[in-house]
Design a protein around this motif. Structure first.
Motif, PDB file in Angstrom:
ATOM      1  N   LEU A 207       0.816  -1.218   0.000  1.00  0.00           N
ATOM      2  CA  LEU A 207       0.000   0.000   0.000  1.00  0.00           C
ATOM      3  C   LEU A 207       0.845   1.263   0.000  1.00  0.00           C
ATOM      4  CD1 LEU A 207      -2.589  -1.113   2.719  1.00  0.00           C
ATOM      5  CD2 LEU A 207      -2.837  -1.246   0.244  1.00  0.00           C
ATOM      6  N   GLY A 208       2.150   1.128  -0.130  1.00  0.00           N
ATOM      7  CA  GLY A 208       3.080   2.237   0.046  1.00  0.00           C
ATOM      8  C   GLY A 208       2.792   3.471  -0.776  1.00  0.00           C
ATOM      9  N   ASP A 209       2.471   3.333  -2.050  1.00  0.00           N
ATOM     10  CA  ASP A 209       2.257   4.486  -2.925  1.00  0.00           C
ATOM     11  C   ASP A 209       0.796   4.669  -3.296  1.00  0.00           C
ATOM     12  OD1 ASP A 209       4.993   5.160  -3.059  1.00  0.00           O
ATOM     13  OD2 ASP A 209       5.337   3.610  -4.567  1.00  0.00           O
ATOM     14  N   THR A 210      -0.075   4.311  -2.394  1.00  0.00           N
ATOM     15  CA  THR A 210      -1.512   4.432  -2.643  1.00  0.00           C
ATOM     16  C   THR A 210      -2.153   5.375  -1.631  1.00  0.00           C
ATOM     17  OG1 THR A 210      -2.242   2.646  -1.171  1.00  0.00           O
ATOM     18  CG2 THR A 210      -1.460   2.006  -3.359  1.00  0.00           C
ATOM     19  N   ASP A 211      -3.452   5.635  -1.790  1.00  0.00           N
ATOM     20  CA  ASP A 211      -4.178   6.473  -0.833  1.00  0.00           C
ATOM     21  C   ASP A 211      -4.344   5.779   0.514  1.00  0.00           C
ATOM     22  OD1 ASP A 211      -4.439   8.542  -2.595  1.00  0.00           O
ATOM     23  OD2 ASP A 211      -6.453   7.980  -3.265  1.00  0.00           O
TER      24      ASP A 211
END
Length: 242
Positions: free
Chosen positions: A169-173
């Motif tokens: 989920l690092g580069d997500t909302d």
């Protein structure tokens, strides 16, 4: 709603944008959602902000003040509660009558220096009528203290977890969900559930009638059936009474 830099007070263009639904659209949005919910055959749903956030709409072509927004929010909650069981996040008083379950109910005060003691007013009102859980323990600054605060306030335990690694989920909302997967917390959850259950299971549906600091860092919560729960935040064993 934009994200702002706290130092220079300017909008951050690299910050996350939040889109807030105008209260005038509650009815239409709820109607559309209900069609989808019926297809999923769900018996209960949760809302993240309906019932807890109350905001106005000051556009020139159809403004809505906060009192009008509250009426629209209550209508929306009534429609949802009429067909599904509702889980609400720390709802305001006007939303309580429509809730079947509460989550993210605070178990501590604001932390302002002017505050001398934490008093569980909210829990005193809802205890015995509605089930509720604390904010996610695995996101607390001090996990042990958060666990004790949940027990002191008669709250169930809540954890926010993922099944796979949170690195996905690092580069997500959803990058804010970053406190470990279920495998990381499984043993701790089992142990703490057993500890909390030994105290609170017999108090299911029992009203809270009193709360006080009894000595040093020891607090007592009283229930209508005569049970008292003591919580010790100190590092040493405390003896109360004879």
């Amino acid at each position: 709603r934009y994200t702002y830099d706290y130092q220079n007070r300017y909008r951050r263009y690299d910050g996350r944008l939040l889109y807030q639904l105008s209260p005038t659209w509650f009815e239409k949005t709820i109607s559309g959602a209900m069609n989808g919910l019926d297809k999923l055959q769900l018996t209960g749903i949760g809302t993240a902000d309906l019932g807890s956030l109350l905001y106005a709409d000051y556009r020139h072509d159809g403004s809505v003040n906060r009192e009008e927004a509250k009426v629209l929010a209550v209508d929306a909650l009534a429609r949802l509660a009429g067909v599904k069981s509702l889980a609400l996040s720390n709802p305001n008083v006007y939303a309580l009558r429509y809730a079947a379950y509460l989550y993210d109910v605070p178990t501590r005060d604001s932390g302002f220096r002017v505050c001398d003691e934490m008093v569980p007013f909210y829990q005193t009102v809802v205890r015995g009528s509605l089930d509720y859980v604390s904010p996610a323990l695995n996101y607390a600054d001090d996990y042990t203290t958060a666990f004790l605060q949940a027990v002191e306030c008669g709250a169930g335990l809540q954890y926010v977890l993922t099944y796979q690694t949170t690195a996905l989920l690092g580069d997500t909302d959803y990058s804010y969900i970053n406190k470990g997967s279920y495998a990381d917390w499984e043993e701790s959850i089992r142990e703490d559930y057993a500890r909390a259950s030994a105290v609170l299971e017999s108090l299911q549906g029992v009203e809270m009638v009193g709360h006080a600091r009894v000595s040093g860092q020891v607090y007592r919560t009283d229930y209508e059936n005569g049970t008292s729960v003591y919580v010790n935040y100190g590092e040493k064993t405390a003896q109360i009474g004879e």
